[in-house]
Motif scaffolding. Structure first.
Motif, short mmCIF file in Angstrom:
data_model
loop_
_atom_site.label_atom_id
_atom_site.label_comp_id
_atom_site.label_asym_id
_atom_site.label_seq_id
_atom_site.Cartn_x
_atom_site.Cartn_y
_atom_site.Cartn_z
N THR A 1 0.79 -0.80 -0.19
CA THR A 1 0.27 0.03 -0.05
C THR A 1 0.89 1.28 -0.10
OG1 THR A 1 0.26 0.56 2.05
CG2 THR A 1 -1.99 -0.90 1.13
N ARG A 2 0.17 2.35 -0.46
CA ARG A 2 1.00 3.57 -0.15
C ARG A 2 1.57 4.01 1.41
NH1 ARG A 2 -2.31 8.30 -2.81
NH2 ARG A 2 0.71 9.11 -2.48
N ALA A 3 1.21 3.49 1.95
CA ALA A 3 1.77 3.13 3.56
C ALA A 3 2.91 2.59 3.63
CB ALA A 3 0.85 2.67 4.60
N LYS A 4 4.13 3.09 4.15
CA LYS A 4 4.97 2.67 4.33
C LYS A 4 5.34 1.31 4.39
CE LYS A 4 9.82 3.18 6.77
NZ LYS A 4 10.56 4.34 7.81
N LYS A 5 5.01 0.32 5.52
CA LYS A 5 5.17 -0.79 5.32
C LYS A 5 3.68 -2.05 5.08
CE LYS A 5 9.16 -0.65 8.12
NZ LYS A 5 9.89 -0.68 9.48
N GLY A 6 2.78 -1.32 4.39
CA GLY A 6 1.26 -1.31 4.74
C GLY A 6 1.50 -2.53 3.28
N LEU A 7 0.33 -3.78 3.69
CA LEU A 7 0.03 -4.92 2.76
C LEU A 7 -1.37 -4.51 2.39
CD1 LEU A 7 2.81 -7.74 3.94
CD2 LEU A 7 2.51 -5.94 1.67
N ARG A 8 -1.61 -5.34 1.53
CA ARG A 8 -2.99 -5.28 1.45
C ARG A 8 -3.25 -7.09 0.14
NH1 ARG A 8 -3.90 -0.56 -1.07
NH2 ARG A 8 -3.80 -0.36 -3.21
N VAL A 9 -4.76 -7.50 0.65
CA VAL A 9 -4.49 -8.22 -0.29
C VAL A 9 -5.25 -8.02 -1.59
CG1 VAL A 9 -5.97 -10.50 -0.79
CG2 VAL A 9 -5.16 -10.21 1.87
#
Length: 76
Positions: free
Chosen positions: A59-67
């Motif tokens: 994601t745009r967040a530094k360490k974010g993930l999304r399915v």
């Protein structure tokens, strides 16, 4: 049906997916390592494999993930 390369990928993916559903943000690698029992380095490699295979995306967040939506629909 989602086909993972190995049981490790499935275990990490399932944990990340459930974590996001419950908390509405992605887990840190230390959370994944704590739940699965794998090392931080191994979890990082598995997460990168899942991203490369299209199961997860950053994601745009530094360490974010999304399915990914395609994989989350197929996994249900």
């Amino acid at each position: 049906m989602v086909q993972f390369a190995n049981e490790t990928q499935k275990r990490v993916y399932d944990f990340i997916k459930q974590y996001i559903l419950e908390k509405e943000y992605s887990p840190m690698l230390k959370d994944i390592a704590g739940e699965t029992g794998y090392s931080l380095n191994h979890c990082g490699r598995v997460v990168n494999e899942l991203i490369a295979d299209g199961y997860l995306e950053r994601t745009r967040a530094k360490k974010g993930l999304r399915v990914t939506s395609i994989q989350s629909e197929a996994h249900q």
